[in-house]
Design a protein around this motif. Structure first.
Motif, mmCIF file in Angstrom:
data_model
loop_
_atom_site.group_PDB
_atom_site.id
_atom_site.type_symbol
_atom_site.label_atom_id
_atom_site.label_comp_id
_atom_site.label_asym_id
_atom_site.label_seq_id
_atom_site.Cartn_x
_atom_site.Cartn_y
_atom_site.Cartn_z
ATOM 1 N N ALA A 1 -5.370 -57.063 -7.815
ATOM 2 C CA ALA A 1 -6.100 -55.970 -8.459
ATOM 3 C C ALA A 1 -6.984 -56.469 -9.592
ATOM 4 C CB ALA A 1 -5.109 -54.930 -8.990
ATOM 5 N N ASP A 2 -6.614 -57.585 -10.207
ATOM 6 C CA ASP A 2 -7.398 -58.136 -11.322
ATOM 7 C C ASP A 2 -8.556 -59.010 -10.842
ATOM 8 O OD1 ASP A 2 -5.585 -56.918 -13.012
ATOM 9 O OD2 ASP A 2 -4.372 -58.739 -13.278
ATOM 10 N N LEU A 3 -8.595 -59.331 -9.561
ATOM 11 C CA LEU A 3 -9.596 -60.265 -9.044
ATOM 12 C C LEU A 3 -10.567 -59.608 -8.071
ATOM 13 C CD1 LEU A 3 -7.205 -63.292 -8.330
ATOM 14 C CD2 LEU A 3 -8.532 -62.843 -10.399
ATOM 15 N N LEU A 4 -10.598 -58.278 -8.063
ATOM 16 C CA LEU A 4 -11.423 -57.582 -7.078
ATOM 17 C C LEU A 4 -12.910 -57.881 -7.227
ATOM 18 C CD1 LEU A 4 -9.698 -54.065 -7.016
ATOM 19 C CD2 LEU A 4 -9.578 -55.865 -5.289
ATOM 20 N N VAL A 5 -13.337 -58.240 -8.437
ATOM 21 C CA VAL A 5 -14.762 -58.482 -8.650
ATOM 22 C C VAL A 5 -15.249 -59.696 -7.872
ATOM 23 C CG1 VAL A 5 -14.403 -59.903 -10.712
ATOM 24 C CG2 VAL A 5 -16.561 -58.671 -10.416
ATOM 25 N N TYR A 6 -14.387 -60.678 -7.659
ATOM 26 C CA TYR A 6 -14.831 -61.922 -7.032
ATOM 27 C C TYR A 6 -15.210 -61.743 -5.564
ATOM 28 C CZ TYR A 6 -13.117 -64.013 -11.323
ATOM 29 O OH TYR A 6 -12.922 -64.326 -12.648
ATOM 30 N N PRO A 7 -14.387 -61.118 -4.739
ATOM 31 C CA PRO A 7 -14.835 -60.896 -3.357
ATOM 32 C C PRO A 7 -16.050 -59.994 -3.269
ATOM 33 C CG PRO A 7 -12.716 -59.806 -3.757
ATOM 34 C CD PRO A 7 -12.981 -60.711 -4.920
ATOM 35 N N VAL A 8 -16.194 -59.070 -4.241
ATOM 36 C CA VAL A 8 -17.386 -58.211 -4.245
ATOM 37 C C VAL A 8 -18.629 -59.048 -4.475
ATOM 38 C CG1 VAL A 8 -18.582 -56.387 -5.498
ATOM 39 C CG2 VAL A 8 -16.163 -56.130 -4.950
ATOM 40 N N LEU A 9 -18.552 -59.960 -5.441
ATOM 41 C CA LEU A 9 -19.707 -60.803 -5.753
ATOM 42 C C LEU A 9 -20.027 -61.767 -4.617
ATOM 43 C CD1 LEU A 9 -18.982 -61.655 -9.506
ATOM 44 C CD2 LEU A 9 -20.694 -60.067 -8.610
ATOM 45 N N ALA A 10 -18.991 -62.202 -3.905
ATOM 46 C CA ALA A 10 -19.211 -63.190 -2.850
ATOM 47 C C ALA A 10 -19.539 -62.561 -1.501
ATOM 48 C CB ALA A 10 -17.971 -64.069 -2.705
ATOM 49 N N ARG A 11 -19.506 -61.231 -1.444
ATOM 50 C CA ARG A 11 -19.699 -60.562 -0.153
ATOM 51 C C ARG A 11 -21.079 -60.852 0.430
ATOM 52 N NH1 ARG A 11 -17.337 -55.023 -0.740
ATOM 53 N NH2 ARG A 11 -15.465 -56.336 -0.751
ATOM 54 N N ASP A 12 -22.105 -60.796 -0.428
ATOM 55 C CA ASP A 12 -23.452 -61.157 0.027
ATOM 56 C C ASP A 12 -23.678 -62.620 -0.350
ATOM 57 O OD1 ASP A 12 -26.116 -61.467 0.644
ATOM 58 O OD2 ASP A 12 -26.716 -59.538 -0.191
ATOM 59 N N GLN A 13 -23.230 -63.510 0.511
ATOM 60 C CA GLN A 13 -23.217 -64.925 0.186
ATOM 61 C C GLN A 13 -24.620 -65.473 -0.040
ATOM 62 O OE1 GLN A 13 -20.583 -67.311 2.531
ATOM 63 N NE2 GLN A 13 -21.766 -69.172 2.241
ATOM 64 N N GLN A 14 -25.574 -65.072 0.785
ATOM 65 C CA GLN A 14 -26.924 -65.596 0.642
ATOM 66 C C GLN A 14 -27.540 -65.196 -0.686
ATOM 67 O OE1 GLN A 14 -28.450 -67.850 2.710
ATOM 68 N NE2 GLN A 14 -29.803 -67.928 0.918
ATOM 69 N N ALA A 15 -27.290 -63.950 -1.109
ATOM 70 C CA ALA A 15 -27.818 -63.502 -2.396
ATOM 71 C C ALA A 15 -27.198 -64.284 -3.538
ATOM 72 C CB ALA A 15 -27.551 -62.000 -2.574
ATOM 73 N N MET A 16 -25.907 -64.574 -3.428
ATOM 74 C CA MET A 16 -25.243 -65.338 -4.478
ATOM 75 C C MET A 16 -25.749 -66.776 -4.508
ATOM 76 S SD MET A 16 -23.173 -65.413 -7.009
ATOM 77 C CE MET A 16 -22.112 -63.966 -6.937
ATOM 78 N N VAL A 17 -25.967 -67.376 -3.349
ATOM 79 C CA VAL A 17 -26.498 -68.732 -3.284
ATOM 80 C C VAL A 17 -27.881 -68.786 -3.939
ATOM 81 C CG1 VAL A 17 -27.391 -70.506 -1.728
ATOM 82 C CG2 VAL A 17 -25.154 -69.462 -1.282
ATOM 83 N N ASP A 18 -28.716 -67.791 -3.650
ATOM 84 C CA ASP A 18 -30.047 -67.739 -4.269
ATOM 85 C C ASP A 18 -29.946 -67.627 -5.778
ATOM 86 O OD1 ASP A 18 -31.249 -67.929 -1.808
ATOM 87 O OD2 ASP A 18 -31.601 -65.774 -1.589
ATOM 88 N N LEU A 19 -28.979 -66.828 -6.259
ATOM 89 C CA LEU A 19 -28.810 -66.656 -7.696
ATOM 90 C C LEU A 19 -28.402 -67.978 -8.348
ATOM 91 C CD1 LEU A 19 -28.663 -64.646 -10.101
ATOM 92 C CD2 LEU A 19 -26.233 -64.404 -9.592
ATOM 93 N N VAL A 20 -27.453 -68.683 -7.747
ATOM 94 C CA VAL A 20 -26.991 -69.955 -8.306
ATOM 95 C C VAL A 20 -28.143 -70.956 -8.338
ATOM 96 C CG1 VAL A 20 -25.458 -71.928 -7.952
ATOM 97 C CG2 VAL A 20 -24.596 -69.597 -7.605
ATOM 98 N N ARG A 21 -28.867 -71.059 -7.233
ATOM 99 C CA ARG A 21 -29.980 -72.014 -7.181
ATOM 100 C C ARG A 21 -31.044 -71.682 -8.216
ATOM 101 N NH1 ARG A 21 -30.913 -72.009 -0.638
ATOM 102 N NH2 ARG A 21 -29.333 -73.593 -0.071
ATOM 103 N N THR A 22 -31.383 -70.400 -8.316
ATOM 104 C CA THR A 22 -32.487 -69.998 -9.197
ATOM 105 C C THR A 22 -32.115 -70.116 -10.664
ATOM 106 O OG1 THR A 22 -33.298 -68.457 -7.510
ATOM 107 C CG2 THR A 22 -34.050 -68.115 -9.777
ATOM 108 N N VAL A 23 -30.922 -69.611 -11.007
ATOM 109 C CA VAL A 23 -30.536 -69.551 -12.417
ATOM 110 C C VAL A 23 -30.004 -70.888 -12.920
ATOM 111 C CG1 VAL A 23 -28.977 -68.443 -14.074
ATOM 112 C CG2 VAL A 23 -30.080 -67.087 -12.283
ATOM 113 N N LEU A 24 -29.149 -71.533 -12.146
ATOM 114 C CA LEU A 24 -28.482 -72.739 -12.621
ATOM 115 C C LEU A 24 -29.119 -74.027 -12.115
ATOM 116 C CD1 LEU A 24 -24.738 -71.642 -12.281
ATOM 117 C CD2 LEU A 24 -26.238 -71.477 -14.280
#
Length: 362
Positions: free
Chosen positions: A257-280
């Motif tokens: 219940a305390d970790l629900l945010v993580y699977p939500v953030l990882a659900r759209d993997q391509q969007a997250m990959v783009d965010l990591v590449r662009t920001v970091l």
């Protein structure tokens, strides 16, 4: 009912008659001739032992019945044949007990196979839910109620019968007695299924599993109702362990219940990959690469964005941490101290930890 009196005591053997049929005659024949029991006679005794075990009769009472029958034979023997009788009884009882124990071992293996099949079906939801609910009652679960699953993962794999598994099970039984709890192992992990309204059971399980392995980690899913609820809670616990490994999360007990945010953030993997590449991505330009700066951001966010606490955890001076944060700001254009930009950076950091960046190319 056949009754035999010895020393003023009368014992009833009615329920054992089927397993003693012909036994006295075999003993008398052996005593009269001095021969050993034949292969056929021993095989018959083993077969009777198996049937007695299948009928649910205890070995101790059956042995007493055999000894009682032997006393009847003894009363009609001349003294010179007493030793022969003792040898014959030893052979006969040993063969009967061998058959009884063989049937018991087979029953135990069959029971364990049935239990393992049930657990596999329960945790993977591969069986008809109605039939699964019926089978669950045999193992102490009422699947119409909500259940929660906890999964313990230690330095070494768990398995049924291991010392750690036995120790945890003994502790649970001593503390909670006959509550509807299922303890088992799966894929090297120790698993506890408990009623959803009894969180104290899983809290105690987590403490015992941690203590028994001198470490390890326990993940606890959320309570869910119905036959499919156990599968759902089990998968949540497994996902929590996976996220903890990927994120490097500390703490011996994890709550899904305390970790629900993580699977939500990882659900759209391509969007997250783009965010990591662009920001970091620009952090790769730093001397020493992106690793040290990413670690600084991670510890900074885990410290509640308190620079002094981050410096303590990193074993750096506050000035060094402040310099790194300024360097991150210049390279990425995002200021960790500004709320909106901080959220973007923190989300990107979560994505990097989930995907193993920068060690793993995205």
């Amino acid at each position: 009912m056949t009754e035999r009196a010895t020393g003023g005591e009368v014992e009833a053997y009615e329920c054992y008659d089927a397993y003693l049929e012909g036994y006295a005659e075999v003993l008398a024949g052996i005593c009269a001739t001095g021969r050993r029991a034949s292969r056929e006679e021993l095989a018959a005794l083993r077969a009777r032992g198996e049937r007695a075990a299948e009928a649910g009769l205890g070995l101790r009472s059956l042995v007493r019945a055999h000894l009682g029958a032997a006393r009847t034979v003894l009363a009609g023997l001349p003294r010179g044949e007493h030793d022969r009788l003792l040898a014959a009884v030893e052979q006969a009882v040993d063969a009967f007990a061998e058959g009884h124990e063989r049937a018991q071992r087979l029953a135990m293996r069959q029971e364990e196979a049935a239990r393992r099949e049930f657990i596999d079906d329960l945790l993977y939801g591969r069986s008809d839910l109605g039939r699964l609910a019926q089978r669950a009652e045999r193992f102490g679960l009422l699947l119409s109620h909500a259940h929660t699953v906890a999964v313990a993962q230690g330095p070494e794999p768990y398995a049924d019968g291991y010392a750690v598994s036995r120790a945890v099970e003994s502790s649970l039984l001593a503390r909670f007695g006959s509550r509807r709890i299922l303890l088992t192992t799966k894929d090297g992990r120790l698993i506890c299924v408990a009623p959803g309204d009894q969180p104290d059971v899983l809290t105690f399980f987590a403490k015992q599993a941690y203590a028994a392995t001198d470490g390890g980690r326990v993940a606890i899913g959320r309570p869910h109702s119905g036959a499919g609820g156990v599968v759902h809670s089990y998968e949540e616990a497994l996902n929590a362990l996976d996220i903890a490994d990927r994120m490097g999360l500390d703490g011996p007990v994890l709550y899904a219940a305390d970790l629900l945010v993580y699977p939500v953030l990882a659900r759209d993997q391509q969007a997250m990959v783009d965010l990591v590449r662009t920001v970091l991505g620009p952090l790769r330009q730093a001397r020493g690469g992106a690793g040290p700066l990413l670690e600084t951001l991670t510890v900074y966010f885990d410290s509640g964005c308190v620079t002094t606490e981050a410096a303590r955890r990193l074993s750096l001076s506050v000035r060094a941490v402040t310099y790194r944060l300024d360097r991150i700001h210049r390279l990425t254009g995002a200021d960790p101290a500004e709320p909106t930009q901080r959220y973007t950076l923190q989300t990107a950091v979560i994505g990097a930890r989930l995907f193993g960046w920068p060690d793993r190319d995205l």
